[in-house]
Design an enzyme around this catalytic site. Structure first.
Site, short mmCIF file in Angstrom:
data_model
loop_
_atom_site.label_atom_id
_atom_site.label_comp_id
_atom_site.label_asym_id
_atom_site.label_seq_id
_atom_site.Cartn_x
_atom_site.Cartn_y
_atom_site.Cartn_z
N HIS A 178 -10.58 -4.58 4.28
CA HIS A 178 -10.76 -3.13 4.37
C HIS A 178 -11.19 -2.64 2.98
O HIS A 178 -10.61 -3.04 1.97
CB HIS A 178 -9.45 -2.48 4.79
CG HIS A 178 -9.47 -0.99 4.70
ND1 HIS A 178 -10.50 -0.24 5.20
CD2 HIS A 178 -8.59 -0.11 4.14
CE1 HIS A 178 -10.27 1.04 4.96
NE2 HIS A 178 -9.11 1.15 4.32
N ASN A 201 -14.30 4.61 1.29
CA ASN A 201 -13.35 4.18 2.31
C ASN A 201 -13.74 4.81 3.64
O ASN A 201 -13.61 6.03 3.82
CB ASN A 201 -11.94 4.61 1.89
CG ASN A 201 -10.87 4.15 2.86
OD1 ASN A 201 -11.16 3.73 3.97
ND2 ASN A 201 -9.62 4.25 2.43
N CYS A 231 -6.78 3.05 9.12
CA CYS A 231 -7.63 2.07 8.41
C CYS A 231 -7.45 0.65 8.94
O CYS A 231 -8.31 -0.20 8.73
CB CYS A 231 -7.36 2.12 6.91
SG CYS A 231 -7.73 3.73 6.21
O1 UT7 Z 1 -7.44 3.15 3.39
C1 UT7 Z 1 -6.14 3.48 3.67
C2 UT7 Z 1 -5.23 3.01 2.63
N1 UT7 Z 1 -5.45 3.73 1.41
C3 UT7 Z 1 -5.53 3.07 0.27
O2 UT7 Z 1 -5.52 1.87 0.27
C4 UT7 Z 1 -5.56 3.87 -0.98
C5 UT7 Z 1 -4.58 3.28 -1.95
N2 UT7 Z 1 -4.52 3.97 -3.20
C6 UT7 Z 1 -5.52 3.99 -4.11
O3 UT7 Z 1 -6.59 3.50 -3.87
C7 UT7 Z 1 -5.21 4.59 -5.46
O4 UT7 Z 1 -3.84 4.88 -5.54
C8 UT7 Z 1 -6.03 5.86 -5.78
C9 UT7 Z 1 -7.50 5.51 -6.04
C10 UT7 Z 1 -5.92 6.84 -4.64
C11 UT7 Z 1 -5.49 6.54 -7.05
O5 UT7 Z 1 -5.42 5.63 -8.13
P1 UT7 Z 1 -4.10 5.47 -8.99
O6 UT7 Z 1 -4.41 4.55 -10.10
O7 UT7 Z 1 -2.99 5.09 -8.07
O8 UT7 Z 1 -3.89 6.91 -9.58
P2 UT7 Z 1 -2.70 7.95 -9.36
O9 UT7 Z 1 -2.70 8.48 -7.97
O10 UT7 Z 1 -1.43 7.36 -9.86
O11 UT7 Z 1 -3.16 9.11 -10.33
C12 UT7 Z 1 -3.32 8.91 -11.71
C13 UT7 Z 1 -3.80 10.19 -12.36
C14 UT7 Z 1 -2.97 11.42 -11.98
O12 UT7 Z 1 -2.84 12.22 -13.12
P3 UT7 Z 1 -1.49 12.21 -13.99
O13 UT7 Z 1 -0.42 12.64 -13.01
O14 UT7 Z 1 -1.33 10.80 -14.45
O15 UT7 Z 1 -1.78 13.21 -15.07
C15 UT7 Z 1 -3.84 12.13 -10.97
O16 UT7 Z 1 -3.61 13.52 -10.94
O17 UT7 Z 1 -5.15 10.48 -11.95
C16 UT7 Z 1 -5.23 11.84 -11.49
N3 UT7 Z 1 -6.27 11.94 -10.49
C17 UT7 Z 1 -7.58 12.16 -10.80
N4 UT7 Z 1 -8.19 12.35 -11.97
C18 UT7 Z 1 -9.52 12.54 -11.96
C19 UT7 Z 1 -6.16 11.81 -9.16
N5 UT7 Z 1 -7.37 11.95 -8.58
C20 UT7 Z 1 -8.26 12.18 -9.58
C21 UT7 Z 1 -9.66 12.38 -9.61
N6 UT7 Z 1 -10.24 12.55 -10.81
N7 UT7 Z 1 -10.41 12.40 -8.49
#
Ligand code: UT7
Length: 323
Positions: free
Chosen positions: A250, A280, A114
């Site tokens: 980005h 993304n 990225c």
């Molecule tokens: O471009 C390269 C660099 N990449 C990035 O910059 C990405 C950086 N990260 C992010 O953008 C965010 O971390 C995400 C959008 C990927 C995720 O958001 P988050 O607020 O960090 O959520 P999380 O990964 O901590 O997950 C929270 C909850 C989890 O459930 P539990 O464990 O709290 O019960 C996940 O299982 O959300 C759940 N979850 C979803 N729920 C519904 C993960 N993906 C999904 C989904 N739909 N698609």
């Protein structure tokens, strides 16, 4: 006088197929609301089955050439940022070279995921500053839809396909921070974090593999490292946050974009945001946002633009340029 790399053309290409968040609701345990609120993404484009990264890169490059009123043979070099080149080799850049009718010079790919486009811009700037090239086509192009695990809801809803291009030209400028062109760059990587975001395939596994990401861990690094790299590049240019007209970040997550702007002390009115429409697109996201930002009438000649990105590696960096 100082030899600067000045943007003389921009272009982008997005595949025809648009996929709204709602489409994922029918296949995965996810909702439009979760995707929107956690990432800011509303839709993304996916390439057609017979459409490759080099096809999209060619279309973006052709648009940038048209914008500049030039043709393929007016370009000395192509630097293409991608992690999803059509084949293991040759580079996607040489494929674009052939497609745009460029019969001289040289072309190569840069792979920094990225952060690829800021790495490519920085390399292109060095080629121009050192006199090795007068005009460089810098492209970011990706087909991340080909490396998605469609059963992994935590990644497959986030990424999209597309391409963007900037044509840079060597121009003599007075040598102050009012000059047009690239004024400073800052690149960083830290391989200790390689397991946070990677593809579990490649030559070692004789397979293409799928993207794996510990999203919340990457998130933790993102805001701090992005604000830091932007600050460093601005400082190198002898400028500060108050001088910035546009941040073109980005486009991974609206919360990262907002957090970085806040940490830099800049309002969201100064940020070009396309994440809602493109998702993304990895190395393509910044040139897509620059081209769209120019089309929207946001970025104008003379504006001070800061681009910043972070991704797998971890690799991150920023570029300060006057449009
Ligand atoms: O471009 C390269 C660099 N990449 C990035 O910059 C990405 C950086 N990260 C992010 O953008 C965010 O971390 C995400 C959008 C990927 C995720 O958001 P988050 O607020 O960090 O959520 P999380 O990964 O901590 O997950 C929270 C909850 C989890 O459930 P539990 O464990 O709290 O019960 C996940 O299982 O959300 C759940 N979850 C979803 N729920 C519904 C993960 N993906 C999904 C989904 N739909 N698609």
């Amino acid at each position: 006088m100082t030899r600067r790399a000045v943007v003389i053309g921009t272009g982008h290409y997005l595949p025809e197929r648009v996929v709204e968040n709602a489409e994922f609701e029918t296949k995965l345990d996810t909702t439009d609301e979760w995707i929107r609120t956690r990432s800011g993404i509303e839709r993304r484009h996916f390439a057609a089955d017979d459409e490759t990264t080099s096809d999209m890169a060619t279309k973006a490059a052709e648009a940038a050439l048209k914008d500049a009123g030039l043709s393929g043979d007016d370009v000395d070099a192509i630097v293409l940022a991608t992690s999803t080149a059509d084949l293991t080799f040759p580079s996607a850049a040489t494929m674009v070279q052939a497609s745009i009718g460029m019969t001289k010079g040289f072309a190569f790919d840069v792979q920094a995921v990225c952060a690829g486009f800021v790495y490519a811009l920085s390399n292109a700037n060095a080629l121009i500053a050192s006199g090795q090239a007068d005009r460089v086509m810098v492209i970011g192009a990706e087909t991340f839809s080909r490396i998605m695990d469609w059963t992994d809801r935590s990644t497959c809803v986030l990424f999209g396909d597309g391409a963007g291009a900037l044509l840079l030209e060597a121009q003599d400028q007075p040598g102050t921070n009012d000059d047009r062109g690239i004024l400073a760059t800052d690149l960083n990587s830290d391989g200790r974090f390689k397991d946070l975001l990677y593809v579990d395939g490649g030559v070692a596994t004789r397979s293409t593999g799928y993207l794996r990401m510990q999203g919340n861990q990457v998130f933790r690094h993102a805001v701090e490292k992005l604000a830091q790299t932007a600050h460093t590049a601005l400082e190198r240019a002898g400028l500060g946050a108050d001088d910035v007209d546009w941040i073109v970040p980005h486009q991974a997550n609206i919360r990262i974009i907002q957090g970085t702007a806040k940490k830099m002390g800049l309002p969201m009115e100064k940020v070009v945001v396309t994440v809602q429409d493109h998702g993304n697109t990895s190395a393509a996201s910044i040139p897509l946002a620059l081209s769209v930002g120019k089309q929207r009438g946001q970025i104008k000649t003379g504006d001070l633009v800061v681009t910043e990105a972070i991704g797998g590696g971890l690799a991150w960096g920023s570029v300060v340029l006057r449009w």
